[in-house]
Design a protein around this motif. Structure first.
Motif, PDB file in Angstrom:
ATOM      1  N   ALA A  40       0.847  -1.195   0.000  1.00 40.57           N
ATOM      2  CA  ALA A  40       0.000   0.000   0.000  1.00 40.57           C
ATOM      3  C   ALA A  40       0.886   1.250   0.000  1.00 40.57           C
ATOM      4  CB  ALA A  40      -0.905  -0.005   1.232  1.00 40.57           C
ATOM      5  N   PRO A  41       0.400   2.351  -0.595  1.00 37.61           N
ATOM      6  CA  PRO A  41       1.217   3.580  -0.651  1.00 37.61           C
ATOM      7  C   PRO A  41       1.765   4.011   0.706  1.00 37.61           C
ATOM      8  CG  PRO A  41      -0.698   3.807  -2.068  1.00 37.61           C
ATOM      9  CD  PRO A  41      -0.871   2.500  -1.328  1.00 37.61           C
ATOM     10  N   ARG A  42       0.965   3.874   1.749  1.00 36.69           N
ATOM     11  CA  ARG A  42       1.419   4.329   3.072  1.00 36.69           C
ATOM     12  C   ARG A  42       2.543   3.457   3.642  1.00 36.69           C
ATOM     13  NH1 ARG A  42      -3.361   1.594   3.860  1.00 36.69           N
ATOM     14  NH2 ARG A  42      -3.275  -0.180   5.303  1.00 36.69           N
ATOM     15  N   ASP A  43       2.713   2.246   3.082  1.00 40.29           N
ATOM     16  CA  ASP A  43       3.711   1.320   3.617  1.00 40.29           C
ATOM     17  C   ASP A  43       4.967   1.213   2.754  1.00 40.29           C
ATOM     18  OD1 ASP A  43       2.055   0.617   5.781  1.00 40.29           O
ATOM     19  OD2 ASP A  43       0.970  -0.834   4.539  1.00 40.29           O
ATOM     20  N   LYS A  44       5.038   1.987   1.691  1.00 42.16           N
ATOM     21  CA  LYS A  44       6.162   1.824   0.766  1.00 42.16           C
ATOM     22  C   LYS A  44       7.501   2.236   1.383  1.00 42.16           C
ATOM     23  CE  LYS A  44       3.652   1.947  -3.632  1.00 42.16           C
ATOM     24  NZ  LYS A  44       3.969   0.562  -4.039  1.00 42.16           N
ATOM     25  N   ASP A  45       7.519   3.283   2.160  1.00 45.17           N
ATOM     26  CA  ASP A  45       8.786   3.682   2.789  1.00 45.17           C
ATOM     27  C   ASP A  45       9.279   2.602   3.750  1.00 45.17           C
ATOM     28  OD1 ASP A  45       9.144   6.068   1.449  1.00 45.17           O
ATOM     29  OD2 ASP A  45       8.042   7.252   2.946  1.00 45.17           O
ATOM     30  N   ALA A  46       8.363   1.997   4.488  1.00 40.29           N
ATOM     31  CA  ALA A  46       8.743   0.909   5.388  1.00 40.29           C
ATOM     32  C   ALA A  46       9.269  -0.279   4.595  1.00 40.29           C
ATOM     33  CB  ALA A  46       7.545   0.488   6.237  1.00 40.29           C
ATOM     34  N   ALA A  47       8.659  -0.554   3.449  1.00 44.64           N
ATOM     35  CA  ALA A  47       9.119  -1.665   2.607  1.00 44.64           C
ATOM     36  C   ALA A  47      10.545  -1.420   2.106  1.00 44.64           C
ATOM     37  CB  ALA A  47       8.172  -1.847   1.426  1.00 44.64           C
ATOM     38  N   LYS A  49      12.849   0.296   3.662  1.00 44.01           N
ATOM     39  CA  LYS A  49      13.728   0.059   4.811  1.00 44.01           C
ATOM     40  C   LYS A  49      13.918  -1.439   5.030  1.00 44.01           C
ATOM     41  CE  LYS A  49      12.478   4.380   7.140  1.00 44.01           C
ATOM     42  NZ  LYS A  49      11.799   5.003   8.317  1.00 44.01           N
ATOM     43  N   ASN A  50      12.849  -2.211   4.847  1.00 46.53           N
ATOM     44  CA  ASN A  50      12.964  -3.667   4.967  1.00 46.53           C
ATOM     45  C   ASN A  50      13.922  -4.223   3.922  1.00 46.53           C
ATOM     46  OD1 ASN A  50      11.020  -3.572   6.997  1.00 46.53           O
ATOM     47  ND2 ASN A  50       9.330  -4.010   5.587  1.00 46.53           N
ATOM     48  N   LEU A  51      13.844  -3.690   2.704  1.00 48.19           N
ATOM     49  CA  LEU A  51      14.747  -4.123   1.632  1.00 48.19           C
ATOM     50  C   LEU A  51      16.199  -3.870   2.019  1.00 48.19           C
ATOM     51  CD1 LEU A  51      15.312  -5.002  -1.335  1.00 48.19           C
ATOM     52  CD2 LEU A  51      15.078  -2.576  -1.936  1.00 48.19           C
ATOM     53  N   ILE A  52      16.477  -2.698   2.530  1.00 52.42           N
ATOM     54  CA  ILE A  52      17.845  -2.338   2.909  1.00 52.42           C
ATOM     55  C   ILE A  52      18.364  -3.257   4.017  1.00 52.42           C
ATOM     56  CG2 ILE A  52      19.273  -0.523   3.942  1.00 52.42           C
ATOM     57  CD1 ILE A  52      17.401   1.510   2.522  1.00 52.42           C
ATOM     58  N   ALA A  53      17.477  -3.649   4.915  1.00 51.66           N
ATOM     59  CA  ALA A  53      17.878  -4.481   6.053  1.00 51.66           C
ATOM     60  C   ALA A  53      17.918  -5.969   5.716  1.00 51.66           C
ATOM     61  CB  ALA A  53      16.924  -4.249   7.225  1.00 51.66           C
ATOM     62  N   ALA A  54      17.336  -6.361   4.591  1.00 49.49           N
ATOM     63  CA  ALA A  54      17.217  -7.784   4.261  1.00 49.49           C
ATOM     64  C   ALA A  54      18.582  -8.429   4.038  1.00 49.49           C
ATOM     65  CB  ALA A  54      16.359  -7.958   3.011  1.00 49.49           C
ATOM     66  N   ASP A  55      18.696  -9.673   4.471  1.00 48.42           N
ATOM     67  CA  ASP A  55      19.945 -10.431   4.312  1.00 48.42           C
ATOM     68  C   ASP A  55      19.643 -11.686   3.497  1.00 48.42           C
ATOM     69  OD1 ASP A  55      22.498 -11.400   4.524  1.00 48.42           O
ATOM     70  OD2 ASP A  55      22.224 -12.207   6.550  1.00 48.42           O
ATOM     71  N   LEU A  56      19.542 -11.512   2.193  1.00 45.06           N
ATOM     72  CA  LEU A  56      19.225 -12.607   1.279  1.00 45.06           C
ATOM     73  C   LEU A  56      20.350 -12.777   0.273  1.00 45.06           C
ATOM     74  CD1 LEU A  56      15.485 -11.732   0.538  1.00 45.06           C
ATOM     75  CD2 LEU A  56      16.338 -13.430   2.164  1.00 45.06           C
ATOM     76  N   ASP A  57      20.345 -13.906  -0.413  1.00 50.23           N
ATOM     77  CA  ASP A  57      21.337 -14.182  -1.441  1.00 50.23           C
ATOM     78  C   ASP A  57      21.057 -13.316  -2.663  1.00 50.23           C
ATOM     79  OD1 ASP A  57      23.043 -15.160  -3.363  1.00 50.23           O
ATOM     80  OD2 ASP A  57      22.317 -17.232  -3.262  1.00 50.23           O
ATOM     81  N   PRO A  58      21.953 -12.387  -3.015  1.00 51.71           N
ATOM     82  CA  PRO A  58      21.699 -11.528  -4.178  1.00 51.71           C
ATOM     83  C   PRO A  58      21.535 -12.301  -5.482  1.00 51.71           C
ATOM     84  CG  PRO A  58      23.488 -10.656  -2.845  1.00 51.71           C
ATOM     85  CD  PRO A  58      23.214 -12.034  -2.331  1.00 51.71           C
ATOM     86  N   ALA A  78      16.891   4.638  -4.967  1.00 52.09           N
ATOM     87  CA  ALA A  78      17.783   5.117  -3.906  1.00 52.09           C
ATOM     88  C   ALA A  78      17.973   4.038  -2.842  1.00 52.09           C
ATOM     89  CB  ALA A  78      17.211   6.385  -3.283  1.00 52.09           C
ATOM     90  N   ALA A  79      16.916   3.313  -2.528  1.00 47.66           N
ATOM     91  CA  ALA A  79      17.036   2.228  -1.554  1.00 47.66           C
ATOM     92  C   ALA A  79      17.871   1.084  -2.113  1.00 47.66           C
ATOM     93  CB  ALA A  79      15.644   1.731  -1.165  1.00 47.66           C
ATOM     94  N   LEU A  80      17.644   0.743  -3.359  1.00 44.16           N
ATOM     95  CA  LEU A  80      18.401  -0.344  -3.994  1.00 44.16           C
ATOM     96  C   LEU A  80      19.899  -0.080  -3.973  1.00 44.16           C
ATOM     97  CD1 LEU A  80      16.422  -1.451  -7.167  1.00 44.16           C
ATOM     98  CD2 LEU A  80      17.364  -2.954  -5.425  1.00 44.16           C
ATOM     99  N   GLN A  81      20.272   1.176  -4.160  1.00 36.82           N
ATOM    100  CA  GLN A  81      21.696   1.528  -4.199  1.00 36.82           C
ATOM    101  C   GLN A  81      22.382   1.242  -2.876  1.00 36.82           C
ATOM    102  OE1 GLN A  81      23.148   2.185  -6.874  1.00 36.82           O
ATOM    103  NE2 GLN A  81      21.857   3.353  -8.287  1.00 36.82           N
ATOM    104  N   GLN A  82      21.603   1.058  -1.819  1.00 38.63           N
ATOM    105  CA  GLN A  82      22.162   0.764  -0.501  1.00 38.63           C
ATOM    106  C   GLN A  82      22.178  -0.732  -0.201  1.00 38.63           C
ATOM    107  OE1 GLN A  82      20.617   3.532   2.654  1.00 38.63           O
ATOM    108  NE2 GLN A  82      19.393   4.383   0.970  1.00 38.63           N
ATOM    109  N   THR A  83      21.900  -1.551  -1.209  1.00 37.92           N
ATOM    110  CA  THR A  83      21.837  -2.999  -1.024  1.00 37.92           C
ATOM    111  C   THR A  83      22.750  -3.701  -2.019  1.00 37.92           C
ATOM    112  OG1 THR A  83      20.128  -3.530  -2.678  1.00 37.92           O
ATOM    113  CG2 THR A  83      19.366  -2.656  -0.549  1.00 37.92           C
ATOM    114  N   PRO A  84      22.986  -5.010  -1.840  1.00 35.58           N
ATOM    115  CA  PRO A  84      23.765  -5.765  -2.813  1.00 35.58           C
ATOM    116  C   PRO A  84      22.909  -6.320  -3.961  1.00 35.58           C
ATOM    117  CG  PRO A  84      23.292  -7.162  -0.931  1.00 35.58           C
ATOM    118  CD  PRO A  84      22.714  -5.810  -0.618  1.00 35.58           C
TER     119      PRO A  84
END
Length: 268
Positions: A40-47, A49-58, A78-84
């Protein structure tokens, strides 16, 4: 069948449900972390942050981002750039050159789910950093002003069949993988199995799932019968003794049949 290395069962997981990320990755061949329609639009920023914190196999993670030209896409990037994570599924892709510019440095799965995207399937498939095409049925019908991609008996309407074929042909023409759309009727495993068998027989490298319970059916559809594996091994071994067309067990064997045998062994 063009190879897409993450398949055959790709499982969507909402970006706002981080407690499901690990489980989804364990159960499927690859997980698609969804920042678009599932959130949902209201939850996208939280999502994000979850992506940045996720520890999955790239190597087994795809991130679905919002369409180009939207503020949400810029925030997703911008969030993706902070992840692998460097494999991106671009929602509502419609412009190959724009994809190349906006997602330079990323491997892209272009999701064609609008009339314009499907019409431009070949152009998008020819884009260098596009590794695969996927099609989406319901968004496509909505873009046409339609009501549903399927008839009452569960089969696709003719326009959806044409779109599916167009995307598959465009992917194949440029040596890219093709991913079949989701099967929305979750309890109907029999219908999913039939559609997945058609997908592999037609040349789709993978099929997307929206529930963990669908993964086994997709994997089973892509796993060739042991007898077919044995036949493929034997016919390819026999081919080494012939320079061209030859007869094997009463059947004339030529180049296309040998390619099919090779594809069977790859799936196995």
């Amino acid at each position: 069948m063009t190879t897409f290395p993450m398949g055959p069962a790709l499982l969507f997981c909402p970006g706002d449900r981080p407690e499901r990320f690990g489980k989804a990755a364990e159960r499927a061949d690859a997980v698609i972390l969804d920042l678009e329609d599932a959130v949902a639009p209201r939850d996208k920023d939280a999502a994000r942050k979850n992506l940045i914190a996720a520890d999955l196999d790239p190597e087994r993670t795809i991130v679905r981002v919002n369409p180009l030209g939207t503020e949400d896409f810029e925030r997703d990037l911008a969030a993706l750039q902070q992840t692998p994570y460097r494999t991106v599924m671009l929602a509502k892709a419609e412009d190959g050159p724009a994809v190349a510019r906006a997602l330079a440095g990323f491997t892209v799965v272009a999701l064609l789910e609008t009339a314009l995207g499907v019409v431009r399937a070949a152009e998008i498939a020819s884009t260098e950093n596009v590794a695969a095409l996927m099609w989406g049925a319901e968004d496509l019908l909505a873009s046409l002003g339609g009501e549903s991609s399927r008839s009452q008996d569960g089969t696709y309407r003719s326009v959806a069949v044409q779109a599916r074929s167009t995307v598959l042909l465009a992917a194949g023409a440029f040596g890219k993988g093709a991913i079949d759309s989701i099967y929305g009727n979750i309890p109907d495993i029999e219908g999913l199995e039939a559609e997945a068998r058609d997908a592999v027989a037609s040349g789709f490298a993978a099929k997307a799932c929206i529930h963990p319970g669908q993964v086994a059916a997709v994997r089973a559809a892509y796993m060739p019968d042991p007898a077919d594996v044995t036949y493929a091994e034997q016919v390819l071994a026999e081919a080494k003794h012939h320079g061209g067309v030859f007869s094997f067990r009463g059947q004339m064997i030529d180049g296309p049949l040998l390619k099919q045998a090779e594809q069977t062994l790859r799936r196995a």
